[in-house]
Design a protein around this motif. Sequence first.
Motif, PDB file in Angstrom:
ATOM      1  N   GLU A   1       0.825  -1.208   0.000  1.00  0.00           N
ATOM      2  CA  GLU A   1       0.000   0.000   0.000  1.00  0.00           C
ATOM      3  C   GLU A   1       0.859   1.258   0.000  1.00  0.00           C
ATOM      4  O   GLU A   1       0.549   2.252  -0.682  1.00  0.00           O
ATOM      5  CB  GLU A   1      -0.927  -0.009   1.223  1.00  0.00           C
ATOM      6  N   GLU A   2       1.940   1.237   0.748  1.00  0.00           N
ATOM      7  CA  GLU A   2       2.801   2.423   0.833  1.00  0.00           C
ATOM      8  C   GLU A   2       3.497   2.692  -0.493  1.00  0.00           C
ATOM      9  O   GLU A   2       3.570   3.835  -0.958  1.00  0.00           O
ATOM     10  CB  GLU A   2       3.825   2.227   1.946  1.00  0.00           C
ATOM     11  N   GLU A   3       4.026   1.650  -1.121  1.00  0.00           N
ATOM     12  CA  GLU A   3       4.709   1.839  -2.407  1.00  0.00           C
ATOM     13  C   GLU A   3       3.720   2.241  -3.500  1.00  0.00           C
ATOM     14  O   GLU A   3       4.027   3.086  -4.350  1.00  0.00           O
ATOM     15  CB  GLU A   3       5.423   0.551  -2.799  1.00  0.00           C
ATOM     16  N   TYR A   4       2.540   1.662  -3.481  1.00  0.00           N
ATOM     17  CA  TYR A   4       1.534   1.987  -4.493  1.00  0.00           C
ATOM     18  C   TYR A   4       1.059   3.445  -4.333  1.00  0.00           C
ATOM     19  O   TYR A   4       0.864   4.160  -5.319  1.00  0.00           O
ATOM     20  CB  TYR A   4       0.348   1.026  -4.367  1.00  0.00           C
ATOM     21  N   ALA A   5       0.903   3.902  -3.090  1.00  0.00           N
ATOM     22  CA  ALA A   5       0.483   5.282  -2.853  1.00  0.00           C
ATOM     23  C   ALA A   5       1.540   6.281  -3.292  1.00  0.00           C
ATOM     24  O   ALA A   5       1.230   7.423  -3.672  1.00  0.00           O
ATOM     25  CB  ALA A   5       0.142   5.481  -1.383  1.00  0.00           C
ATOM     26  N   GLU A   6       2.787   5.867  -3.261  1.00  0.00           N
ATOM     27  CA  GLU A   6       3.878   6.775  -3.629  1.00  0.00           C
ATOM     28  C   GLU A   6       3.943   7.000  -5.139  1.00  0.00           C
ATOM     29  O   GLU A   6       4.333   8.084  -5.597  1.00  0.00           O
ATOM     30  CB  GLU A   6       5.201   6.219  -3.124  1.00  0.00           C
ATOM     31  N   HIS A   7       3.553   6.010  -5.937  1.00  0.00           N
ATOM     32  CA  HIS A   7       3.716   6.102  -7.389  1.00  0.00           C
ATOM     33  C   HIS A   7       2.389   6.184  -8.141  1.00  0.00           C
ATOM     34  O   HIS A   7       2.404   6.400  -9.354  1.00  0.00           O
ATOM     35  CB  HIS A   7       4.496   4.887  -7.916  1.00  0.00           C
ATOM     36  N   SER A   8       1.261   6.012  -7.512  1.00  0.00           N
ATOM     37  CA  SER A   8      -0.017   6.008  -8.227  1.00  0.00           C
ATOM     38  C   SER A   8      -0.480   7.435  -8.505  1.00  0.00           C
ATOM     39  O   SER A   8       0.052   8.409  -7.960  1.00  0.00           O
ATOM     40  CB  SER A   8      -1.074   5.257  -7.424  1.00  0.00           C
ATOM     41  N   ARG A   9      -1.535   7.547  -9.330  1.00  0.00           N
ATOM     42  CA  ARG A   9      -2.020   8.862  -9.765  1.00  0.00           C
ATOM     43  C   ARG A   9      -2.740   9.615  -8.650  1.00  0.00           C
ATOM     44  O   ARG A   9      -2.616  10.825  -8.542  1.00  0.00           O
ATOM     45  CB  ARG A   9      -2.964   8.679 -10.965  1.00  0.00           C
ATOM     46  N   PHE A  10      -3.502   8.907  -7.826  1.00  0.00           N
ATOM     47  CA  PHE A  10      -4.289   9.548  -6.782  1.00  0.00           C
ATOM     48  C   PHE A  10      -3.756   9.213  -5.387  1.00  0.00           C
ATOM     49  O   PHE A  10      -4.517   9.188  -4.427  1.00  0.00           O
ATOM     50  CB  PHE A  10      -5.756   9.111  -6.891  1.00  0.00           C
ATOM     51  N   ARG A  11      -2.454   8.924  -5.301  1.00  0.00           N
ATOM     52  CA  ARG A  11      -1.805   8.605  -4.018  1.00  0.00           C
ATOM     53  C   ARG A  11      -2.489   7.435  -3.307  1.00  0.00           C
ATOM     54  O   ARG A  11      -2.654   7.423  -2.096  1.00  0.00           O
ATOM     55  CB  ARG A  11      -1.779   9.827  -3.100  1.00  0.00           C
ATOM     56  N   GLY A  12      -2.920   6.469  -4.100  1.00  0.00           N
ATOM     57  CA  GLY A  12      -3.508   5.264  -3.541  1.00  0.00           C
ATOM     58  C   GLY A  12      -4.974   5.360  -3.192  1.00  0.00           C
ATOM     59  O   GLY A  12      -5.572   4.363  -2.764  1.00  0.00           O
ATOM     60  N   MET A  13      -5.591   6.518  -3.351  1.00  0.00           N
ATOM     61  CA  MET A  13      -6.999   6.683  -3.011  1.00  0.00           C
ATOM     62  C   MET A  13      -7.876   6.105  -4.127  1.00  0.00           C
ATOM     63  O   MET A  13      -7.574   6.252  -5.317  1.00  0.00           O
ATOM     64  CB  MET A  13      -7.337   8.160  -2.811  1.00  0.00           C
ATOM     65  N   THR A  14      -8.941   5.419  -3.745  1.00  0.00           N
ATOM     66  CA  THR A  14      -9.859   4.786  -4.690  1.00  0.00           C
ATOM     67  C   THR A  14     -11.268   5.310  -4.470  1.00  0.00           C
ATOM     68  O   THR A  14     -11.563   5.992  -3.479  1.00  0.00           O
ATOM     69  CB  THR A  14      -9.833   3.257  -4.519  1.00  0.00           C
ATOM     70  N   MET A  15     -12.158   4.969  -5.418  1.00  0.00           N
ATOM     71  CA  MET A  15     -13.561   5.393  -5.296  1.00  0.00           C
ATOM     72  C   MET A  15     -14.301   4.463  -4.333  1.00  0.00           C
ATOM     73  O   MET A  15     -14.172   3.235  -4.423  1.00  0.00           O
ATOM     74  CB  MET A  15     -14.244   5.344  -6.672  1.00  0.00           C
ATOM     75  N   SER A  16     -15.065   5.037  -3.421  1.00  0.00           N
ATOM     76  CA  SER A  16     -15.868   4.264  -2.471  1.00  0.00           C
ATOM     77  C   SER A  16     -17.221   3.960  -3.107  1.00  0.00           C
ATOM     78  O   SER A  16     -18.232   4.613  -2.836  1.00  0.00           O
ATOM     79  CB  SER A  16     -16.041   5.042  -1.161  1.00  0.00           C
ATOM     80  N   MET A  17     -17.237   2.990  -3.981  1.00  0.00           N
ATOM     81  CA  MET A  17     -18.421   2.691  -4.768  1.00  0.00           C
ATOM     82  C   MET A  17     -18.727   1.206  -4.687  1.00  0.00           C
ATOM     83  O   MET A  17     -17.825   0.357  -4.850  1.00  0.00           O
ATOM     84  CB  MET A  17     -18.210   3.121  -6.228  1.00  0.00           C
ATOM     85  N   GLY A  18     -19.981   0.883  -4.460  1.00  0.00           N
ATOM     86  CA  GLY A  18     -20.391  -0.499  -4.359  1.00  0.00           C
ATOM     87  C   GLY A  18     -20.647  -1.136  -5.713  1.00  0.00           C
ATOM     88  O   GLY A  18     -20.381  -0.558  -6.779  1.00  0.00           O
ATOM     89  N   SER A  19     -21.198  -2.343  -5.690  1.00  0.00           N
ATOM     90  CA  SER A  19     -21.416  -3.100  -6.913  1.00  0.00           C
ATOM     91  C   SER A  19     -22.493  -2.456  -7.792  1.00  0.00           C
ATOM     92  O   SER A  19     -22.392  -2.471  -9.024  1.00  0.00           O
ATOM     93  CB  SER A  19     -21.819  -4.533  -6.566  1.00  0.00           C
ATOM     94  N   LYS A  20     -23.522  -1.853  -7.179  1.00  0.00           N
ATOM     95  CA  LYS A  20     -24.570  -1.219  -7.971  1.00  0.00           C
ATOM     96  C   LYS A  20     -24.050   0.016  -8.701  1.00  0.00           C
ATOM     97  O   LYS A  20     -24.390   0.258  -9.869  1.00  0.00           O
ATOM     98  CB  LYS A  20     -25.741  -0.839  -7.071  1.00  0.00           C
ATOM     99  N   GLY A  21     -23.218   0.812  -8.024  1.00  0.00           N
ATOM    100  CA  GLY A  21     -22.642   1.978  -8.681  1.00  0.00           C
ATOM    101  C   GLY A  21     -21.707   1.585  -9.817  1.00  0.00           C
ATOM    102  O   GLY A  21     -21.710   2.206 -10.890  1.00  0.00           O
ATOM    103  N   ARG A  22     -20.916   0.528  -9.616  1.00  0.00           N
ATOM    104  CA  ARG A  22     -20.030   0.067 -10.691  1.00  0.00           C
ATOM    105  C   ARG A  22     -20.837  -0.434 -11.882  1.00  0.00           C
ATOM    106  O   ARG A  22     -20.453  -0.229 -13.045  1.00  0.00           O
ATOM    107  CB  ARG A  22     -19.128  -1.043 -10.171  1.00  0.00           C
ATOM    108  N   ALA A  23     -21.946  -1.108 -11.604  1.00  0.00           N
ATOM    109  CA  ALA A  23     -22.773  -1.623 -12.696  1.00  0.00           C
ATOM    110  C   ALA A  23     -23.322  -0.487 -13.552  1.00  0.00           C
ATOM    111  O   ALA A  23     -23.444  -0.616 -14.778  1.00  0.00           O
ATOM    112  CB  ALA A  23     -23.905  -2.476 -12.130  1.00  0.00           C
ATOM    113  N   LYS A  24     -23.662   0.635 -12.933  1.00  0.00           N
ATOM    114  CA  LYS A  24     -24.163   1.775 -13.700  1.00  0.00           C
ATOM    115  C   LYS A  24     -23.077   2.346 -14.615  1.00  0.00           C
ATOM    116  O   LYS A  24     -23.352   2.711 -15.770  1.00  0.00           O
ATOM    117  CB  LYS A  24     -24.676   2.854 -12.750  1.00  0.00           C
ATOM    118  N   LEU A  25     -21.853   2.411 -14.118  1.00  0.00           N
ATOM    119  CA  LEU A  25     -20.759   2.909 -14.951  1.00  0.00           C
ATOM    120  C   LEU A  25     -20.467   1.962 -16.107  1.00  0.00           C
ATOM    121  O   LEU A  25     -20.248   2.388 -17.251  1.00  0.00           O
ATOM    122  CB  LEU A  25     -19.504   3.113 -14.105  1.00  0.00           C
ATOM    123  N   LEU A  26     -20.440   0.651 -15.814  1.00  0.00           N
ATOM    124  CA  LEU A  26     -20.177  -0.318 -16.877  1.00  0.00           C
ATOM    125  C   LEU A  26     -21.290  -0.315 -17.920  1.00  0.00           C
ATOM    126  O   LEU A  26     -21.033  -0.551 -19.110  1.00  0.00           O
ATOM    127  CB  LEU A  26     -20.020  -1.713 -16.266  1.00  0.00           C
TER     128      LEU A  26
END
Length: 868
Positions: free
Chosen positions: A652-677
């Motif tokens: 987690e620490e290494e991924y947060a250092e090099h990722s685009r959003f410092r390791g932060m992800t969207m807090s979205m459930g399965s229903k929200g993902r289904a709408k995007l897909l």
Amino acid sequence: MRRARLSWPNVAVPRPSSANDEVLYLLKYGMPPGVRQYWYKTDSLQVLLAQHGLPTLPINAVQKALRSNQQNMQQIGINNYGKKNWYCFEEDAEKRAYDTPKAQLWDNSSMAALELSANHFADFELEHLKQYAVSQLAIPRARETESSDNAVDVGNNDNGTSAHATPTLTEPSSTENATTDTKTNCVPVLSAREKRGGKSHVPCRSAAGKSDFCLPTGIVLMDLDGIDKFTTNIIEKHARFCKKSYGMSTGPSRSGDNVPCNGERKRGRQMRPINKMMATAVFNSGAPVRQAQEIFVESGTICPSTKGLSKMIDKVKDVVQHVCEKTLSQNRKDHVRTARKLPGYAGDHVFTDDKGKAHTICIGAVAVDGNGEKRAYNHIITGDQHCTVIVSLITAQPLFVWHDQISCIHCQRKLTKVLDDPNINRRAQDLDMGDLSHPGKPCYRNSKHGPASAEEYAVENLAKFLLIDPDTGNIRPDDEAILADFVVADGDTKGPNKFIKKQAEIVPSFEGKAQYLPDIGHFIKCISNSFFALATKNAELRGKSLLEAPRIKSMCADISRVLREYGRSFRVLSATSNGASEVKLNTLRDQALIRIDSIVHHHCGDHEHCMPNDCLYRRTESHQIAKFHATERETKKKTRDEILELKRDDVEEEYAEHSRFRGMTMSMGSKGRAKLLNEIKKRLDKNNIDRVALVMTSNRCESYFARLVKFTCGKRIYFGRKDGWKVRCMYVAASSTDERISDKVRQGLGVNSTSFLREKRLAEQRRDKGYQAHYKSQPKYLQRRKLKKLAKCKEAAASSKNPARHQSGKLNPKEDCKAVDGKQSEPKKRKNPCPNCKGWHPGKCPEPSYKGRRKKSKVDRAHIESLF
């Protein structure tokens, strides 16, 4: 007969020991007192030496000599005026003609520089400069004309010409137009201004003194009252580029001077060459006529009247339309010739028309797009005109521009006349087109479709235009007719569908062989807009760590990257037709769809379906596993899941250092993902991914409309009365192919010469264009542009939450916004004590913040695991 050598004057200073000293000696002791008493600039002194005995003197010889006089040993007068150093070589200040250069410039009396002979400086005993001297220098003398017929009168006329003819500096012929005079310098002899009846007169070249070898070096645009002084300065600046003197010419001005190519003489007074150049320059610059005239007037430039300049612009438009039609016809021929030379060209389409004539027509990809005359907001297109451009994707050149217009100035005038007529008792809505006819005058209305719906019909007409010649009604020759197998568009209309159907109607054997390709930029934009619409309609999908602008942009960029990678493989495999390539292509297609589906899960923190090449988190896990095997060597090997469980914090620490959003992800459930897909699958599936992955674009059409904005001043100038906008649309299409198309327009007007200043400016534009293209292709610029777009998305998201943002109807019209009388409302009382000072004060805490920075707690995972 050559006279004897002149010796240096007997002065109590050392003899010239270098070329610099010899130049200073020539200027101080070699000039007569009548010439030495004036002030000179460096370039004027350079011309003076070059034209009076030292023609091959280096350009910077005088400048080096003056710089070598550091301690002013020669006692030269120096004065700075107009950001230039002026020099006077008369030691005695009382003998100088003027105290300062400013007084000399403001005085209208002429200088006495004509006392020097042609080989004056060559007659001295030169030692260091003798290689630049000549025995005799014949300098042509500028002729003077005293006849009032050649004078330029001040006054305006309204017949398409300007009485303010601005003179052109030309180089006269050395045989016919020049006379040798040893008492003439490079500056042309200008006659004094004469006042006759309130008119100013300047010397011009006579009609008998024309020459085919006259090369203009610049156009003098200034007030005639001060032309003597300014022309002299300009000639001195440009004298270094030619070895001869200059003459003054305004060119032919009366009827009969210019005979057209067809041998017919035009009646009345014709445009002068300078007026033709000015009218062409106004049209080429994209400036409105009134604004161009304001520039001329405010700068003191002589220009035609408003009516005269408008008539000249009309003549320029006629020539522009003729030149552009030829250029676009040549573009279609270039498209056919280039397409047939492509390595993977499938071949022409051969068919026989209804008349029994065989045709062999070229097949190539095109892009088409349309736009209105006025600005459109939320795709609500208004106005009176619309143009649709079709561009070749093989040569990247416009093939044609289709123009639709529903307004006409003559129809409007006829409507006003009909409504004002008391004998016609009819309402305006009861009139038809027959009542608005105006015989003898052109009608600029050429369509019945408004700008909002004109694109679909225009695209259909373009398909017919590329195949059938409108003048003859027959199919075009094989070297110009075009069939499109791929039609690229942005998808905002059903124009491509009509384009393909129209081709099939004209060529029935081509039915089913053409297809529509969506523009990759607009395709990704539609997905982005759908994500923003979801965030607007669904409150559970917007907010912090959800569908924010940077997050949406990042997901769309990932989708575009996967499509482009699959498109490269698809182009290679589709070129080979065998069973193995088909199987591999099906596999890659399925993998591309899986990769696109995993993008939404990846941004939500679920990396189970991600591929290592796409996911930084999966690569970070592999790196930590390899690092674990390299550092800890145990007898009992652990599985991948066990290692990841131990190294979860490090991952987690290494991924947060090099990722685009410092390791932060969207807090979205399965229903929200289904709408995007679901929004992605609406526009992309296995049936159309191959066409989208070809990554075809209509950016050339967008670039065309971006250049067209220059001629409409940001779509804020109304051109709906006549055909001004149509001609400008065609001019932009032709100028994108030929950057020197203005030369053809000038030749069509009878101006076959150019100027030094114009050529210099065009060379600078080409140089700047090449520099900008190279600069914008650098990785550093591309990275900075990418970061700027991300920052722009963040600023837009922050502005959308600002309470002071712009909103329609935000201020109630019933509010008078007067100051509130009486006491202001007291702040609400606290329900809980202040967390900072533990007090019960209202509002913000007046005390400083007592909270210290919390230290990050270290969790001992081994101790926690031992408890269980």
